[in-house]
Scaffold this motif. Sequence first.
Motif, short mmCIF file in Angstrom:
data_model
loop_
_atom_site.label_atom_id
_atom_site.label_comp_id
_atom_site.label_asym_id
_atom_site.label_seq_id
_atom_site.Cartn_x
_atom_site.Cartn_y
_atom_site.Cartn_z
N VAL A 234 0.84 -1.20 0.00
CA VAL A 234 0.00 0.00 0.00
C VAL A 234 0.88 1.25 0.00
N THR A 237 2.22 1.72 -3.37
CA THR A 237 1.17 2.19 -4.28
C THR A 237 1.03 3.70 -4.21
N TYR A 238 1.01 4.24 -2.99
CA TYR A 238 0.82 5.69 -2.84
C TYR A 238 2.07 6.45 -3.29
N ALA A 373 -5.31 -0.94 -8.58
CA ALA A 373 -4.63 0.17 -7.91
C ALA A 373 -3.77 0.96 -8.89
N TYR A 398 -7.16 -2.82 -0.19
CA TYR A 398 -7.06 -1.42 0.22
C TYR A 398 -8.30 -1.05 1.00
N ILE A 401 -9.01 3.33 -0.84
CA ILE A 401 -8.00 4.02 -1.63
C ILE A 401 -8.45 5.42 -2.02
N ASP A 404 -8.05 7.75 1.15
CA ASP A 404 -6.66 8.07 1.43
C ASP A 404 -6.13 9.12 0.47
#
Length: 415
Positions: A234, A237-238, A373, A398, A401, A404
């Motif tokens: 995660v 991913t961000y 994602a 997630y 998502i 966030d």
Amino acid sequence: MSVIHIRGRHGLNGEIRIQGSKNGVLPIMAGALLHRGTTVITNVPIIQDVLCMMGILEYLGCHCTLEDHTAVIDATYAEVAPVPCAMSGQMRSSVMLLGPMLGRFRLAVSRHPGGCCLGNRPVNLHLDAFRALGAQIRTEGEQICVFANRLHPATIRFPYPSVGATENAILAAAAVSGATRILGAAREPEIEMLCAFLGSMGAKITGGGTSCILIEGGVSLHDSTFEVNGDRIVAGTYLGALLRSGGRLLLRGAAASQMEESLRLLSSMGMEIAVRPEGILAKMSGRPCACDFSTGPYPEFPTDLQPVMMAGCASADGESRIRENVFEKRFSCAEELRKLGASIIIEDRFARVKGRHPLHGARVQAKDLRGGAALVAAGLAAEGETFVEGYEHISRGYEDISRDLAQAGAEIALE
């Protein structure tokens, strides 16, 4: 079904708290079956796979609650039972129940696991580990039955460092009296987390996170409380979303020590990264640089982050080359990225990505968890509006998502 609606070309600025690890918590929840008592797990992500695992454990007779990211599992009255297809078919990690059921009941019945369609994902290494411990295997169609009158310690050698097979071998061996060695074990941080969790219950395990793990099995287990680490995928991913959108992000709770290869690659593409006690601080401006990279078992670059990095390469300055060494169908999101204007050529396990800027919005379909994602990350930097369908795949890993990324300034919403 829900759709993620994105209005692109907005930078990311602010702070995101990283949820607990999906790939860490699921084998830990399965491991709670080994103890005839109560296990408390904190920092649990509220995701579909966790809810599915809780449903399976309750079907087996456990009493489970999940509140404020804390799961309480009472496995005192658990019983062995065939896991229904409707449950086991929802996620790959359902296979993780075979090890603790075999260890505790000397009998485990399930079906071949589900999850994302990423190519050939056989369970033969799991079954070979059980055979080494003295179990017998019977398969009929999609059903797997593992049983033994008596299990014995063994030396288990894996020809490939399979994460799931290593976890299943650890979980089964923890209930077998004597010393079991696992050679060629997977080294992922989630393996080390599972060993630490079992240690908190009283198990004696050394070598977690290395290729050689020693389990002194058959010891008495007790009630315990364990905190799950932040999810490195995660967090990656961000960071991949920031790579495309630009801005400044603090990822609170991100475990930088578990992400060295990912951070190295992001740095080579132009991201400024600082490791702080509270997490990872990252800044990005301008287009990312093109890159070449390959996926592989930890500590190599994780296959779970390959799709989001492909999305980053799609708008990079130059041509990138990617080699996928783990799952042959991990490139499935390439077709959807092309709908956004990406230039991607797939040849067997290789992808050539010629960067284009900007991409344009479109309606796209998430076909698996990580590919979905990646499409969200791509949509953040695309001109116009992007609609990502198939949210049920993304929700497997997630918590939210959209929430966030919206907190960090993205124009994104779940509709």
